[in-house]
Scaffold this motif. Structure first.
Motif, PDB file in Angstrom:
ATOM      1  N   GLU A  76      41.087  40.039  45.381  1.00  0.00           N
ATOM      2  CA  GLU A  76      41.913  38.838  45.541  1.00  0.00           C
ATOM      3  C   GLU A  76      42.144  38.123  44.217  1.00  0.00           C
ATOM      4  O   GLU A  76      43.162  37.454  44.041  1.00  0.00           O
ATOM      5  N   ARG A  77      41.219  38.281  43.274  1.00  0.00           N
ATOM      6  CA  ARG A  77      41.381  37.678  41.948  1.00  0.00           C
ATOM      7  C   ARG A  77      42.195  38.560  41.014  1.00  0.00           C
ATOM      8  O   ARG A  77      42.388  38.227  39.857  1.00  0.00           O
ATOM      9  N   GLY A  78      42.655  39.702  41.526  1.00  0.00           N
ATOM     10  CA  GLY A  78      43.528  40.549  40.731  1.00  0.00           C
ATOM     11  C   GLY A  78      42.884  41.758  40.089  1.00  0.00           C
ATOM     12  O   GLY A  78      43.543  42.474  39.337  1.00  0.00           O
ATOM     13  N   MET A  79      41.623  42.009  40.363  1.00  0.00           N
ATOM     14  CA  MET A  79      40.970  43.179  39.790  1.00  0.00           C
ATOM     15  C   MET A  79      41.577  44.443  40.399  1.00  0.00           C
ATOM     16  O   MET A  79      41.958  44.465  41.571  1.00  0.00           O
ATOM     17  N   ASN A 136      36.066  42.487  47.830  1.00  0.00           N
ATOM     18  CA  ASN A 136      37.293  41.871  48.320  1.00  0.00           C
ATOM     19  C   ASN A 136      37.662  40.645  47.486  1.00  0.00           C
ATOM     20  O   ASN A 136      38.833  40.448  47.148  1.00  0.00           O
ATOM     21  N   GLU A 137      36.686  39.838  47.138  1.00  0.00           N
ATOM     22  CA  GLU A 137      36.952  38.671  46.289  1.00  0.00           C
ATOM     23  C   GLU A 137      37.498  39.108  44.932  1.00  0.00           C
ATOM     24  O   GLU A 137      38.422  38.481  44.394  1.00  0.00           O
ATOM     25  N   ASP A 138      36.925  40.175  44.368  1.00  0.00           N
ATOM     26  CA  ASP A 138      37.428  40.693  43.092  1.00  0.00           C
ATOM     27  C   ASP A 138      38.888  41.137  43.221  1.00  0.00           C
ATOM     28  O   ASP A 138      39.711  40.862  42.341  1.00  0.00           O
TER      29      ASP A 138
END
Length: 83
Positions: A40-43, A36-38
């Motif tokens: 949110e960073r645009g991955m 999920n963090e990835d």
């Protein structure tokens, strides 16, 4: 693959009789939160670990995710994993 199948496969692969359900849940949650963090960073969705293929919206681990079960349900539906 569901959590039970994952636990069985891991036990067989490592010559164990069983795996710990608490430990599996802990690590699945870690993988899901990292994915999920990835995102949110645009991955791109295709570049993150597809944890939703193992957990579903009713899995206890899913209810503990910071981003909720709706994402999991949507991805499972998109991939035809939910009927």
């Amino acid at each position: 693959m569901n959590i039970r199948a994952l636990r069985t496969a891991l036990a067989i692969e490592h010559g164990a009789e069983m795996t710990c359900p608490v430990t599996i849940g802990y690590h699945l949650r870690t993988v899901a939160e990292a994915a999920n963090e990835d995102l949110e960073r645009g991955m791109a969705l295709g570049d993150v670990a597809p944890f939703w293929r193992v957990v579903d919206a009713s899995t206890p681990t899913t209810s503990k995710l910071s981003f909720g079960a709706a994402f999991v349900a949507a991805q499972r539906k998109r991939e035809g994993l939910e009927r």
